[in-house]
Structure formats: C-alpha cells, structure tokens
Motif scaffolding. Structure first.
Motif, PDB file in Angstrom:
ATOM      1  N   UNK A 231      15.108 -11.740  -4.655  1.00 22.38           N
ATOM      2  CA  UNK A 231      15.415 -13.105  -4.193  1.00 22.38           C
ATOM      3  C   UNK A 231      16.480 -13.748  -5.083  1.00 22.38           C
ATOM      4  N   UNK A 234      20.191 -10.667  -5.298  1.00 23.57           N
ATOM      5  CA  UNK A 234      21.027 -10.287  -4.144  1.00 23.57           C
ATOM      6  C   UNK A 234      20.626 -11.002  -2.858  1.00 23.57           C
ATOM      7  N   UNK A 235      19.495 -11.664  -2.847  1.00 28.68           N
ATOM      8  CA  UNK A 235      19.035 -12.318  -1.618  1.00 28.68           C
ATOM      9  C   UNK A 235      18.815 -11.324  -0.489  1.00 28.68           C
ATOM     10  N   UNK A 236      18.511 -10.095  -0.838  1.00 28.89           N
ATOM     11  CA  UNK A 236      18.230  -9.090   0.188  1.00 28.89           C
ATOM     12  C   UNK A 236      19.466  -8.401   0.737  1.00 28.89           C
ATOM     13  N   UNK A 237      20.642  -8.791   0.243  1.00 30.00           N
ATOM     14  CA  UNK A 237      21.881  -8.162   0.736  1.00 30.00           C
ATOM     15  C   UNK A 237      22.123  -6.836   0.016  1.00 30.00           C
ATOM     16  N   UNK A 241      16.901  -4.907   0.616  1.00 29.84           N
ATOM     17  CA  UNK A 241      15.800  -5.589   1.306  1.00 29.84           C
ATOM     18  C   UNK A 241      14.575  -4.674   1.334  1.00 29.84           C
ATOM     19  N   UNK A 245      10.300  -8.251   1.155  1.00 32.37           N
ATOM     20  CA  UNK A 245      11.391  -9.207   1.361  1.00 32.37           C
ATOM     21  C   UNK A 245      11.651  -9.424   2.865  1.00 32.37           C
ATOM     22  N   UNK A 248       9.060 -11.751   4.153  1.00 31.09           N
ATOM     23  CA  UNK A 248       9.412 -13.113   3.742  1.00 31.09           C
ATOM     24  C   UNK A 248      10.475 -13.698   4.663  1.00 31.09           C
ATOM     25  N   UNK A 249      11.505 -12.888   4.962  1.00 30.85           N
ATOM     26  CA  UNK A 249      12.584 -13.392   5.827  1.00 30.85           C
ATOM     27  C   UNK A 249      12.083 -13.722   7.229  1.00 30.85           C
ATOM     28  N   UNK A 250      11.218 -12.863   7.753  1.00 28.69           N
ATOM     29  CA  UNK A 250      10.722 -13.085   9.116  1.00 28.69           C
ATOM     30  C   UNK A 250       9.841 -14.336   9.176  1.00 28.69           C
ATOM     31  N   UNK A 252       9.628 -17.000   6.733  1.00 33.27           N
ATOM     32  CA  UNK A 252      10.201 -18.255   6.253  1.00 33.27           C
ATOM     33  C   UNK A 252      11.604 -18.543   6.777  1.00 33.27           C
ATOM     34  N   UNK A 253      12.457 -17.539   6.812  1.00 28.34           N
ATOM     35  CA  UNK A 253      13.815 -17.782   7.308  1.00 28.34           C
ATOM     36  C   UNK A 253      13.820 -17.893   8.835  1.00 28.34           C
ATOM     37  N   UNK A 254      13.141 -16.933   9.468  1.00 27.53           N
ATOM     38  CA  UNK A 254      13.147 -16.933  10.933  1.00 27.53           C
ATOM     39  C   UNK A 254      12.027 -17.778  11.501  1.00 27.53           C
ATOM     40  N   UNK A 255      11.112 -18.246  10.643  1.00 28.23           N
ATOM     41  CA  UNK A 255       9.976 -19.068  11.101  1.00 28.23           C
ATOM     42  C   UNK A 255       9.242 -18.392  12.262  1.00 28.23           C
TER      43      UNK A 255
ATOM     44  N   UNK B 394      17.438 -17.724  10.484  1.00 25.85           N
ATOM     45  CA  UNK B 394      17.017 -16.332  10.292  1.00 25.85           C
ATOM     46  C   UNK B 394      18.111 -15.358  10.686  1.00 25.85           C
ATOM     47  N   UNK B 401      24.277 -11.188   5.415  1.00 27.89           N
ATOM     48  CA  UNK B 401      24.025 -10.054   4.520  1.00 27.89           C
ATOM     49  C   UNK B 401      24.903  -8.860   4.907  1.00 27.89           C
TER      50      UNK B 401
END
Lengths: 288, 433
Positions: A231, A234-237, A241, A245, A248-250, A252-255, B394, B401
C-alpha cells in the motif's frame, strides 16, 4: 487427580473465554461467507439481493486473480528463503563470542519493533528513491545510473523490505535454538577432524530443523496477508498486487462488498491449502 | 434583593444552562494538506463564537477517502462533518447520504460561491457540500530556466511547445528535469492527470453508450506523447511520483516545469519552503488545438452526513469554515497568499488578493474547466478528471496501475491500453451499463 466436579467447574469457568474467542473468529467468518453470496454494493443502494456463485465466478475469472496468487506466492517464498538462510547465518554469527555482542544482538532485532508502514516509508523515501535515496547516491558515486527500485524492480524491492522486517524474528528464534546446542558434540566432531562445513551440515543444521519449521509456519501465516508494505510503496502497481491487496481494492476502491467477500473466502481456502501443505512437508519435524 | 434583580439573575442562570446544553463536540474528518492544517490552528475562533468544540481526524488523502466512504456507506456515524471532493458529492447526494445545504444563512452568501464549484458540489441543483477551497491545474515553470533556454512561455501553450521547452531545459548533469508530472498509480493521482491530459487530445473514458474507449487513437496519442516526453525530460522514477513527490522536486529546483494543482502555487512561491520561490511563472495547462485544455477541476469541500445528531452545530461549522470572514481571518493571520483559494467570487474581486501573483491564472484555469462538457467528443458523464459514477474509483485505479507499468517500461503502451479496455469493459458490464 481432577474429580468430575472440578472438571465441570473448570469447564464453566473457561466457557466465557471460549465463547468470546469463537465469536471473535466465527462472526467475521460467517459474515464474509454471507456477503460473498450477496450482491452488496453500498454505492449502488446497498444489499441488492442474492447473487449465488456470481461473485466467486467473477473474482476468479478476473484478469487480476491469477497474477495476484503468483505474486503472493513469490513474495512468501522469497521472504522465507531469505530470512531462513540469513537467519541461520546471523544466528551462528551472533552466537560467537565477540566484543559488544549484547549491543549487536539488540541492533539486529530492532527492525522487528518498527511498524510495517513506517519501515516501508523509510525504505521508499530514504533508500530506494531514485532522486534522493541513499542507493541512488551510491550508484551515482560509482558512475552508474540510479535504479528505479519500486517501478523497475518492484517485486524484489518489496521482498527486500519485508525480509528486513522479518529477519530479526527468524534470527531470534534460531539464535535461541543454537544456544541449546551441546558444545561438547561440536568439539568432539572438531577433534575427530570434521571440517566446519560438515559440522554445520551434520550437527548444527539438523539441530535447527524444528526451529526452522516454526519460523516457516509462523512467517507464512503472516506473509500471506501482507498489505501495508505494498500500500505504501507501489499501491499495487508494477505487478505487486497480492491476493489480500486485490481483496482490499475490490471492497474499498470498487465498493463491492460481495465480490471482495468472495475473494476473502478464496484467501481462507488458499491459506488452508498452504497450511496443510506445510504441515505435511515440514511439520513432520515438529513430531520428532 | 428586589424582584427585578432576582428575575435577571434567574434569566442569566437559565441562559448559561441553555448555552451549555447546546454546546456540542463535533468530530470532523479532514485531509492532511496545508490549508486544512491551518484551519485546525484557527478553530479557537469557531469555539469562541459558538461554544462548540471540535475533534479532528486528520488523514492522508487516499486513507481519508476510504475511511469516510466506508463510514457513510455503512452508516457508521463516526463523523459529524466530512471533507469530501467533487467526485463523491453528487453520488452521495443522490443516495440521500448528505444533508442538503439549502438553508444557509443570508450572511453566508451562497451565491458568492464560484458557479463551477457550486455546480460540481450539487446534485439536481441542490448544494450538498460547501467548498473549502477549489482548484484547477496549471503550468508552474522556472522563468530563469525558460530564459536560459531562449524560449518564452505563452499564456496558453500547446503540448508540442511544452515538449520542446522541456527538452531544452533538461540538464541531466545538473539534475534538472525539463518537466515533472504525476505517474503514480491511483485514480486521484496519475489517473487524474492522464485523464485531464487525454481530454485535450480528444480522448474520453466512455462513449454515449458507456462503452470504454481505450482502443481509440486519441488514447494511444495521449499515452505515447506522455511517455515519450517524460522519458526524454522527466525525472528518474516518474512512474511512482505523485503530487507530493513532484512538489518536493520542484521546490528543490529539479524541475523546469510542473503541471499540477493550482493550490501548489502558494507552496512553490513561499521562500520558506521553496529554493526557487522568486523565479516561478504560471501559464494555463496545455492543449492540442482541439478546444479543450488539459486542466482539471476539483474542490475539497465540507459535507454533513445525514443522520448526524449534531446537524445544527455542524451547519454552523461548515458556514464558519467556508465563509468570507474565515478568508479574512486567514489573511489577517497568514497573509493573502495563504487564504483558501478558488471557492468564492468575491475573493477574486478583492484588490488585496488580485496582487497575489498566481491569483488570476488560478481563476482563469478554474473558469476554463467545465465538468459537464469536458471532452471533445460528447461523453455521458460529469467530471473533468473523473467520471462521476460509483464504479469509477475502482476501475480508474486498476487502469492507472496498467499505465504506470507502461511508464516504468514493464509493458508497452499498446499492452497497457488493451488491458485498460478489458478491465473497464468487464467492470462496466458487471455494473449493468
């Protein structure tokens, strides 16, 4: 000898703790299972009903799923290899009589007390930054172009950071084990003319077997859920990932709570597969 | 003691009790940038005026977004006031998650809010968040390096000029990079920059049928141009640089140009923080002659979650923090260059503020961005550097990325765009578009 009465009393007294612990584990697990079958999208109006196995199918067919599994396994495997090998070497080194041994031992163990987020930030900004980092200065000093660690050598960078954090743990466990090694056995082997490499291979290493197993088991459990270091850096880049991770993205980021929960169930399954595999392969040492 | 005095004493005691009963403690989530930290330092003024006290939860931008989004979507109720942006406000307002700000006091003068800001923070014409500060993006450049390169920055340059100027200013031996731009993964970091840039190249995220557009020529042109220019003239490791990294590089004299948030202007011209404070010029973000510039539009705004038990006190705070008198308070304490910019028309009519070197360019940049009409070809979404739909954060994080991996040379631009197309198509189909 405990009587029937005292055993009952013990059970009654232990019951609250057992119920609390079970609840602690079971409530999140059951909620994760429940949500994984729901079409739960908070930004789209909340719980939109039964989803069947759609979330499971979508999560596993996503283009990010298999790369995240491989990334997770690469990080876990690499960190285990580095920490066990260096841990054994450091443990042997720290067991030697030398001036300031106590101080050196504290220094070696110190990284374990640094929070993962802080250590990742320190590595990112003070060491690996291609403009200001210490490594960049070293590279430039020797006339080489600085390495862009986090973007061009992203996985090795994460492995280095995480290994640095976990090496003290491995060293500590292995040092404790090595201290229990009978020195007379080593001296006898030396008097019989056994070289240092053979003394290590046939006496020290087998003696450390059980501790190495403990290190591998405990570290694997924690490393499968590695998150903060990725986190922060690289933020998963750049192919860093991991499965945790991605979850987490699915969520919190994608809600998308349903999709993320299905990912959580996969993570539990993966952790159990790895645990069973480890217990079968290396856990035998624990029975000895 | 006569009756009058007794009545007066009783009334005083009752007033004191009533004031104590009304005094609330507000919990406010906010972002850890300079303007917000300054607001925390001035909170005593609010407490002195209203009796309410404030507890701050200060978080880094990405973490703040996740915390407040989770809290409001699960009705957690942890905060009485939240700092949110133009992306969240219309979506949350439509969901009924925010208290409508349609009853603000006359003294507050809601009509003074810049129309672009009020529009971006409204849903169906109702304001759901009050802008604390507003921003666009613009070019900040080193006037000394530009002069040494024998070039003159136009007020409104093209991307071709910027690329040429960046190459001319680059001096690797002296550690000077011609241009510093965001490449960091994240929808609000590199994702925001490349989306705003793509608008000027004629690209868009979706066509009118919500079909992803990464397989079109304008996106290939955008990414190839960006990567080509940054490889030639950008700093090492630009694929991991975001706002903070570029700010630091520019302040230390390592960038010839930087295109980023207009609020950064006060940081790069502040001699306490910037080694190049006296040689910074400003220009509008570049274009390619297609009628759209590559600047974005954003506001950090204060919103009140529906369901808070302290709504009246929360409204009082929102009015205090986003009022004209707050701007005067900051100006008196910290100087006009440090007041929160971009939110109110009256600020730009104030002669004191007009003397600030970046004020006019900031206003021009804000006014040139239109969230309802941000792309050359028509698009179905609102937003300049984002599409205001719940799925965007998202999807855009995943897409950015892939772009960052292309910047770092881990894959080609074509591969990154193909993956972006697949990711976006998949997510939009799953969302039912």
């Amino acid at each position: 000898m405990a009587t029937q009465h005292s055993r009952s009393a013990a059970r009654i007294m232990m019951a609250p703790a057992v119920v609390l612990l079970l609840g602690w584990m079971l409530v999140p697990l059951i909620m994760t299972l429940y949500f994984s079958f729901r079409n739960y999208l908070p930004m789209r109006g909340g719980d939109l009903g039964w989803a069947g196995f759609d979330n499971y199918a979508r999560f596993v067919t996503s283009s990010a799923f298999w790369p995240s599994i491989f990334t997770t396994l690469i990080i876990v495997g690499s960190v285990l290899a580095i920490t066990v090998v260096l841990g054994v070497l450091l443990a042997i080194l720290l067991n030697q009589p030398m001036w300031g041994r106590g101080f050196v031992r504290i220094l070696v163990i110190a990284p374990f007390f640094v929070m993962p987020t802080v250590s990742a930030l320190v590595w990112k900004n003070m060491f690996m930054d291609p403009n200001y980092g210490l490594f960049a200065y070293l590279w430039k000093f020797f006339g080489a172009a600085p390495v862009e660690w986090l973007s061009q050598a992203s996985l090795p960078s994460i492995v280095i950071i995480v290994s640095w954090q976990w090496l003290p743990f491995a060293t500590l466990i292995l040092l404790t084990a090595i201290q229990s090694l009978d020195s007379e056995q080593l001296e006898a082997a030396e008097m019989d003319g056994a070289p240092a490499t053979k003394r290590f291979a046939f006496i020290t290493l087998p003696h450390l077997g059980r501790s190495i197993t403990v290190v591998i088991l405990i570290q694997t459990i924690f490393l499968l859920s590695i998150f903060a270091e990725i986190f922060v850096t690289t933020g998963g880049a750049f192919g860093t990932k991991t499965l945790s991770y991605l979850i987490f993205q699915r969520v919190l980021e994608s809600q998308n709570i349903g999709l993320g929960s299905a990912g959580g169930v996969y993570a539990i399954i993966l952790a159990n597969i790895v645990a069973i595999f480890l217990m079968r392969i290396v856990g035998k040492n624990l029975d000895a | 003691m006569n009756t009058t005095i007794r009545v007066l004493m009783g009334a005083t005691a009752l007033s004191a009790v009533a004031l104590t009963a009304q005094a609330e403690t507000l919990t406010i989530a906010t972002v850890n940038n300079g303007d917000m930290i300054r607001m925390q330092g001035l909170t005593d003024d609010f407490t002195a005026k209203t009796g309410h006290t404030v507890e701050w939860v200060t978080l880094e931008e990405n973490v703040l977004r996740q915390r407040v989004t989770t809290d409001i979507s699960t009705k957690g109720g942890a905060f009485d006031i939240m700092t949110i942006g133009m992306y969240e406000t219309p979506i949350w307002g439509a969901n009924g998650w925010l208290v409508p700000l349609d009853n603000l006091s006359e003294e507050y003068d809601v009509d003074d809010i810049l129309p672009a800001m009020a529009g971006g923070l409204s849903h169906d014409g109702t304001l759901f968040a009050a802008p604390f500060y507003g921003e666009s993006s613009m070019i900040m450049y080193r006037t000394d390096l530009m002069e040494a390169a024998g070039l003159e920055m136009p007020d409104a340059p093209t991307w071709d000029f910027i690329r040429e100027a960046a190459a001319a200013m680059t001096d690797r031996d002296a550690e000077i990079n011609g241009i510093c731009l965001r490449g960091k993964a994240g929808w609000g970091e590199g994702g925001a920059f490349i989306t705003a840039m793509s608008n000027s190249f004629g690209a868009r995220w979706f066509d009118m049928d919500w079909k992803a557009q990464f397989d079109t020529q304008p996106w290939a042109d955008t990414l190839n141009f960006y990567k080509g220019m940054m490889d030639e003239s950008g700093p090492a490791g630009y694929a991991t640089n975001g706002f903070n990294e570029n700010l630091s590089l520019f302040q230390q004299g390592k960038c010839g140009m930087w295109i980023d948030a207009t609020v950064a202007a006060s940081f790069v011209t502040n001699p306490d923080d910037s080694t190049v404070a006296d040689s910074v010029g400003f220009a509008l973000a570049p274009d390619t002659g297609l009628g759209k510039r590559s600047n974005w539009l954003w506001a950090w705004a204060l919103a009140i979650p529906a369901g808070t038990q302290k709504q009246d006190a929360a409204v009082e705070f929102v009015e205090w923090a986003t009022s004209k008198s707050y701007i005067d308070l900051v100006a008196a304490n910290e100087g006009w260059a440090n007041v929160p910019p971009g939110a109110r028309t009256s600020l730009y009519e104030n002669p004191n503020y007009q003397a600030v070197p970046f004020a006019q360019k900031t206003l021009d940049s804000i006014l040139s961005a239109d969230p309802n009409n941000s792309t050359v070809e028509p698009s179905p979404y609102v937003g300049v550097q984002f599409a205001a739909i719940p799925e965007f954060a998202g999807i855009a994080t995943d897409v950015s990325q892939e772009f960052s991996a292309a910047y770092a040379g881990q894959q080609t631009v074509e591969e990154a765009l193909a993956k972006a197309q697949a990711i976006t198509t998949d997510a939009m189909e799953a969302a039912g578009y």
